[in-house]
Design an enzyme around this catalytic site. Structure first.
Site, PDB file in Angstrom:
ATOM      1  N   SER A  71      67.003  27.705  66.685  1.00  0.00           N
ATOM      2  CA  SER A  71      66.668  29.126  66.796  1.00  0.00           C
ATOM      3  C   SER A  71      66.437  29.739  65.432  1.00  0.00           C
ATOM      4  O   SER A  71      67.057  29.342  64.434  1.00  0.00           O
ATOM      5  CB  SER A  71      67.863  29.797  67.474  1.00  0.00           C
ATOM      6  OG  SER A  71      67.851  31.169  67.216  1.00  0.00           O
ATOM      7  N   TYR A  78      76.351  32.961  67.828  1.00  0.00           N
ATOM      8  CA  TYR A  78      75.273  32.162  68.435  1.00  0.00           C
ATOM      9  C   TYR A  78      74.503  31.411  67.339  1.00  0.00           C
ATOM     10  O   TYR A  78      74.326  30.185  67.407  1.00  0.00           O
ATOM     11  CB  TYR A  78      74.332  33.068  69.231  1.00  0.00           C
ATOM     12  CG  TYR A  78      73.047  32.376  69.625  1.00  0.00           C
ATOM     13  CD1 TYR A  78      73.039  31.395  70.607  1.00  0.00           C
ATOM     14  CD2 TYR A  78      71.843  32.685  68.990  1.00  0.00           C
ATOM     15  CE1 TYR A  78      71.860  30.741  70.954  1.00  0.00           C
ATOM     16  CE2 TYR A  78      70.668  32.040  69.338  1.00  0.00           C
ATOM     17  CZ  TYR A  78      70.676  31.075  70.317  1.00  0.00           C
ATOM     18  OH  TYR A  78      69.519  30.426  70.652  1.00  0.00           O
ATOM     19  N   LYS A 110      74.296  27.265  66.517  1.00  0.00           N
ATOM     20  CA  LYS A 110      73.064  26.477  66.397  1.00  0.00           C
ATOM     21  C   LYS A 110      72.996  25.804  65.023  1.00  0.00           C
ATOM     22  O   LYS A 110      72.578  24.651  64.902  1.00  0.00           O
ATOM     23  CB  LYS A 110      71.838  27.376  66.607  1.00  0.00           C
ATOM     24  CG  LYS A 110      71.651  27.831  68.047  1.00  0.00           C
ATOM     25  CD  LYS A 110      71.152  26.693  68.925  1.00  0.00           C
ATOM     26  CE  LYS A 110      70.972  27.103  70.374  1.00  0.00           C
ATOM     27  NZ  LYS A 110      70.595  26.018  71.269  1.00  0.00           N
TER      28      LYS A 110
HETATM   29  P1  NAD Z   1      68.200  29.458  79.754  1.00  0.00           P
HETATM   30  O1  NAD Z   1      69.543  30.068  79.843  1.00  0.00           O
HETATM   31  O2  NAD Z   1      67.130  29.960  80.655  1.00  0.00           O
HETATM   32  O3  NAD Z   1      68.273  27.886  79.952  1.00  0.00           O
HETATM   33  C1  NAD Z   1      69.369  27.124  79.500  1.00  0.00           C
HETATM   34  C2  NAD Z   1      69.743  26.177  80.614  1.00  0.00           C
HETATM   35  O4  NAD Z   1      70.848  25.408  80.158  1.00  0.00           O
HETATM   36  C3  NAD Z   1      70.178  26.909  81.884  1.00  0.00           C
HETATM   37  O5  NAD Z   1      69.486  26.371  82.987  1.00  0.00           O
HETATM   38  C4  NAD Z   1      71.671  26.633  81.970  1.00  0.00           C
HETATM   39  O6  NAD Z   1      72.107  26.564  83.310  1.00  0.00           O
HETATM   40  C5  NAD Z   1      71.780  25.314  81.228  1.00  0.00           C
HETATM   41  N1  NAD Z   1      73.088  25.068  80.616  1.00  0.00           N
HETATM   42  C6  NAD Z   1      73.826  25.922  79.853  1.00  0.00           C
HETATM   43  N2  NAD Z   1      74.971  25.328  79.488  1.00  0.00           N
HETATM   44  C7  NAD Z   1      74.939  24.064  80.006  1.00  0.00           C
HETATM   45  C8  NAD Z   1      75.830  22.964  79.964  1.00  0.00           C
HETATM   46  N3  NAD Z   1      77.013  23.039  79.326  1.00  0.00           N
HETATM   47  N4  NAD Z   1      75.474  21.826  80.585  1.00  0.00           N
HETATM   48  C9  NAD Z   1      74.288  21.736  81.257  1.00  0.00           C
HETATM   49  N5  NAD Z   1      73.416  22.751  81.338  1.00  0.00           N
HETATM   50  C10 NAD Z   1      73.735  23.901  80.717  1.00  0.00           C
HETATM   51  O7  NAD Z   1      67.759  29.574  78.223  1.00  0.00           O
HETATM   52  P2  NAD Z   1      66.347  29.247  77.572  1.00  0.00           P
HETATM   53  O8  NAD Z   1      65.734  30.523  77.151  1.00  0.00           O
HETATM   54  O9  NAD Z   1      65.595  28.316  78.412  1.00  0.00           O
HETATM   55  O10 NAD Z   1      66.857  28.523  76.251  1.00  0.00           O
HETATM   56  C11 NAD Z   1      66.880  27.114  76.131  1.00  0.00           C
HETATM   57  C12 NAD Z   1      67.448  26.745  74.778  1.00  0.00           C
HETATM   58  O11 NAD Z   1      66.653  27.333  73.767  1.00  0.00           O
HETATM   59  C13 NAD Z   1      68.875  27.237  74.544  1.00  0.00           C
HETATM   60  O12 NAD Z   1      69.583  26.238  73.862  1.00  0.00           O
HETATM   61  C14 NAD Z   1      68.699  28.456  73.673  1.00  0.00           C
HETATM   62  O13 NAD Z   1      69.797  28.673  72.825  1.00  0.00           O
HETATM   63  C15 NAD Z   1      67.467  28.072  72.863  1.00  0.00           C
HETATM   64  N6  NAD Z   1      66.711  29.222  72.381  1.00  0.00           N
HETATM   65  C16 NAD Z   1      66.278  30.151  73.280  1.00  0.00           C
HETATM   66  C17 NAD Z   1      65.570  31.251  72.823  1.00  0.00           C
HETATM   67  C18 NAD Z   1      65.115  32.333  73.778  1.00  0.00           C
HETATM   68  O14 NAD Z   1      64.873  33.459  73.331  1.00  0.00           O
HETATM   69  N7  NAD Z   1      64.959  32.065  75.058  1.00  0.00           N
HETATM   70  C19 NAD Z   1      65.275  31.381  71.467  1.00  0.00           C
HETATM   71  C20 NAD Z   1      65.744  30.404  70.579  1.00  0.00           C
HETATM   72  C21 NAD Z   1      66.451  29.313  71.061  1.00  0.00           C
HETATM   73  N1  UFG Z   2      66.396  44.709  72.636  1.00  0.00           N
HETATM   74  C1  UFG Z   2      66.433  45.999  73.128  1.00  0.00           C
HETATM   75  N2  UFG Z   2      66.855  46.181  74.405  1.00  0.00           N
HETATM   76  C2  UFG Z   2      67.247  45.159  75.215  1.00  0.00           C
HETATM   77  C3  UFG Z   2      67.204  43.838  74.699  1.00  0.00           C
HETATM   78  C4  UFG Z   2      66.778  43.660  73.399  1.00  0.00           C
HETATM   79  O1  UFG Z   2      66.115  46.951  72.418  1.00  0.00           O
HETATM   80  O2  UFG Z   2      67.633  45.406  76.383  1.00  0.00           O
HETATM   81  C5  UFG Z   2      65.897  44.489  71.268  1.00  0.00           C
HETATM   82  C6  UFG Z   2      66.890  43.808  70.356  1.00  0.00           C
HETATM   83  O3  UFG Z   2      67.746  44.766  69.755  1.00  0.00           O
HETATM   84  C7  UFG Z   2      65.950  43.107  69.367  1.00  0.00           C
HETATM   85  C8  UFG Z   2      64.737  42.734  70.230  1.00  0.00           C
HETATM   86  O4  UFG Z   2      64.789  43.605  71.356  1.00  0.00           O
HETATM   87  O5  UFG Z   2      65.527  44.020  68.388  1.00  0.00           O
HETATM   88  C9  UFG Z   2      64.772  41.303  70.713  1.00  0.00           C
HETATM   89  O6  UFG Z   2      66.023  41.063  71.342  1.00  0.00           O
HETATM   90  P1  UFG Z   2      66.254  39.800  72.314  1.00  0.00           P
HETATM   91  O7  UFG Z   2      67.626  39.922  72.873  1.00  0.00           O
HETATM   92  O8  UFG Z   2      65.127  39.671  73.268  1.00  0.00           O
HETATM   93  O9  UFG Z   2      66.133  38.577  71.314  1.00  0.00           O
HETATM   94  P2  UFG Z   2      66.957  38.216  69.995  1.00  0.00           P
HETATM   95  O10 UFG Z   2      65.993  38.314  68.852  1.00  0.00           O
HETATM   96  O11 UFG Z   2      68.223  38.964  69.894  1.00  0.00           O
HETATM   97  O12 UFG Z   2      67.338  36.714  70.267  1.00  0.00           O
HETATM   98  C10 UFG Z   2      66.424  35.824  70.904  1.00  0.00           C
HETATM   99  C11 UFG Z   2      67.210  34.809  71.715  1.00  0.00           C
HETATM  100  C12 UFG Z   2      67.936  33.874  70.815  1.00  0.00           C
HETATM  101  C13 UFG Z   2      66.980  33.332  69.801  1.00  0.00           C
HETATM  102  C14 UFG Z   2      66.291  34.428  69.028  1.00  0.00           C
HETATM  103  C15 UFG Z   2      65.287  33.821  68.072  1.00  0.00           C
HETATM  104  O13 UFG Z   2      68.132  35.450  72.595  1.00  0.00           O
HETATM  105  O14 UFG Z   2      68.436  32.814  71.605  1.00  0.00           O
HETATM  106  O15 UFG Z   2      65.606  35.246  69.944  1.00  0.00           O
HETATM  107  O16 UFG Z   2      64.681  34.788  67.289  1.00  0.00           O
HETATM  108  F1  UFG Z   2      67.618  32.528  68.951  1.00  0.00           F
END
Ligand code: NAD
Ligand code: UFG
Length: 358
Positions: A123, A148, A152
């Site tokens: 991330s 978080y 990572k």
């Molecule tokens: P998500 O929550 O939709 O998917 C994660 C999946 O992992 C879910 O289906 C959940 O049930 C499963 N899971 C969680 N803990 C588990 C465990 N202990 N064993 C088996 N399964 C488990 O999230 P996503 O958006 O698809 O994110 C996927 C990965 O990417 C995560 O590791 C997250 O940290 C990373 N990531 C996501 C974002 C984002 O904004 N979506 C950004 C950066 C990194």
């Molecule tokens: N935000 C709002 N209202 C909401 C949710 C979010 O104003 O209800 C704002 C946050 O303050 C931030 C922006 O929207 O400024 C994005 O927030 P998100 O929660 O969508 O995303 P983050 O940047 O906090 O984090 C996400 C994922 C992480 C990942 C990261 C990478 O949750 O897993 O992006 O940049 F690592």
């Protein structure tokens, strides 16, 4: 065959579809803590067949050992994890346990099974909060602003040491920026089992009338309109980045780090305005204080991935929002119907290809 941990989640589902459309065999491991079994039915609708699925926890070594014995897995994409920055501030132990503990157990099981190709969902939150944008892979990572991000970064460090100690490993640390959007079929998208924390899924629930207003966390940041800026990337661009990374790992050992972002930053208010334009739906806003663990701005320098992987994100913000909205509409329609489970039976370990007894 490729194992996708967390493959029932938002990013995992899109990856599964992308891999299956390229002819790869896939097995999913997911404990469904933030996803639902009905996702399999959606995958089948788009792909025409079901991937193998094991309901289980990535922290459970025995489950992993059985998985590696049962399937001819030669690479793993590790998406299973918890992802909400604000929640991690309130519940740090859960985050370290899943994101760090899960990665450790997975790497141990992989080494035990002789599987050494690993793509990790990292991330942008591993980077230090810095004033200079865009962020490239050489930027400092010592002090992530949330548990978080720490979890990572610690997982990354484990894999770095592991790859330095044993040359058989090929590892890609993919630092995602902010994935949004949905599969262009409109059949698959983000479907959080719990209340959404991220901007887009929350905004979609407000726009579709499930919640009264979207909280804007902080309007006093040092940004042009005072709201937080992020690099939103289409989830299918992100999925394509994984395929390129996997291809690269198959012919290069060692550890590689790639940012997956667009290189463009958009504020919360810009995203809301673009959404209203694309969908024609107004989004009521409620301005709130800053959210714990948040930073003002963050966008990627994606040049390294472009040079080394031949990958670039090409879908626009409007395309991301349009796809996400079509998905939300289709999901709302389906929620009114009864989704028949693809897989029957209730044992904790079931697969589309049979049952695992452990
Ligand atoms: P998500 O929550 O939709 O998917 C994660 C999946 O992992 C879910 O289906 C959940 O049930 C499963 N899971 C969680 N803990 C588990 C465990 N202990 N064993 C088996 N399964 C488990 O999230 P996503 O958006 O698809 O994110 C996927 C990965 O990417 C995560 O590791 C997250 O940290 C990373 N990531 C996501 C974002 C984002 O904004 N979506 C950004 C950066 C990194
Ligand atoms: N935000 C709002 N209202 C909401 C949710 C979010 O104003 O209800 C704002 C946050 O303050 C931030 C922006 O929207 O400024 C994005 O927030 P998100 O929660 O969508 O995303 P983050 O940047 O906090 O984090 C996400 C994922 C992480 C990942 C990261 C990478 O949750 O897993 O992006 O940049 F690592």
């Amino acid at each position: 065959m490729i194992l996708i941990t967390g493959g029932m989640g938002y990013i995992g589902t899109h990856l599964v579809l992308e891999l299956m459309s390229g002819g790869e065999d896939v097995v999913i491991l997911d404990n469904l803590c933030n996803s639902s079994r009905s996702t399999l039915q959606r995958i089948v609708r788009v792909a025409g067949k079901a991937p193998a699925f094991i309901e289980g926890d990535v922290r459970h070594r025995k489950t992993l050992d059985h998985l590696f014995k049962r399937y001819p897995i030669d690479a793993v994409i590790h998406c299973a994890g918890l992802k909400a920055v604000g929640e991690s501030v309130r519940e740090p132990l859960r985050y370290y346990d899943t994101n760090l503990g899960g990665t450790l157990t997975l790497c141990q099981a992989m080494a035990g099974a002789g599987v050494f190709t690993l793509v990790f969902s990292s991330s942008a939150t591993v980077y230090d909060d810095c004033a200079i944008m865009p962020i490239n892979e050489r930027c400092r990572t010592g002090h992530p602003s949330s548990p978080y991000g720490q979890s990572k970064l610690m997982a990354e460090n484990v894999m770095k040491s592991m790859a330095e100690a044993d040359p058989r490993w090929s590892v890609a640390l993919l630092r995602y920026f902010n994935p949004i959007g949905a599969h262009d079929s409109g059949q698959v998208g983000e479907m959080p089992a719990l209340m959404p924390n991220n901007l887009l899924p929350y905004l979609l629930q407000v726009a579709s009338g499930q919640r009264p207003s979207l909280s804007v966390f902080g309007s006093d940041y040092q940004t042009p309109d005072g709201t937080g800026i992020r690099d939103y990337i289409h989830v299918m661009d992100l999925a394509e980045g994984h395929i390129k990374a996997l291809q690269a790992l198959r012919c290069a050992q060692g550890l590689h780090i790639w940012n997956l972002g667009t290189g463009l930053g958009h504020s919360v208010l810009e995203v809301v305005k673009a959404f209203e334009r694309v969908s024609g739906v107004a989004v009521p806003l409620a301005f709130k204080p800053r959210r714990a663990g948040d930073i003002a701005q963050c966008w990627a320098d994606p040049v390294k991935a472009s040079k080394e992987l031949g990958w670039r994100a090409h879908r626009s913000l409007d395309c991301m929002l349009d796809d996400a909205w079509r998905w939300q509409m289709s999901y709302r329609r389906d929620a009114a119907e009864v989704l028949l489970p693809v897989i029957t039976g209730t044992p904790s370990l079931t697969t589309s290809a049979g049952s695992l007894s452990i």
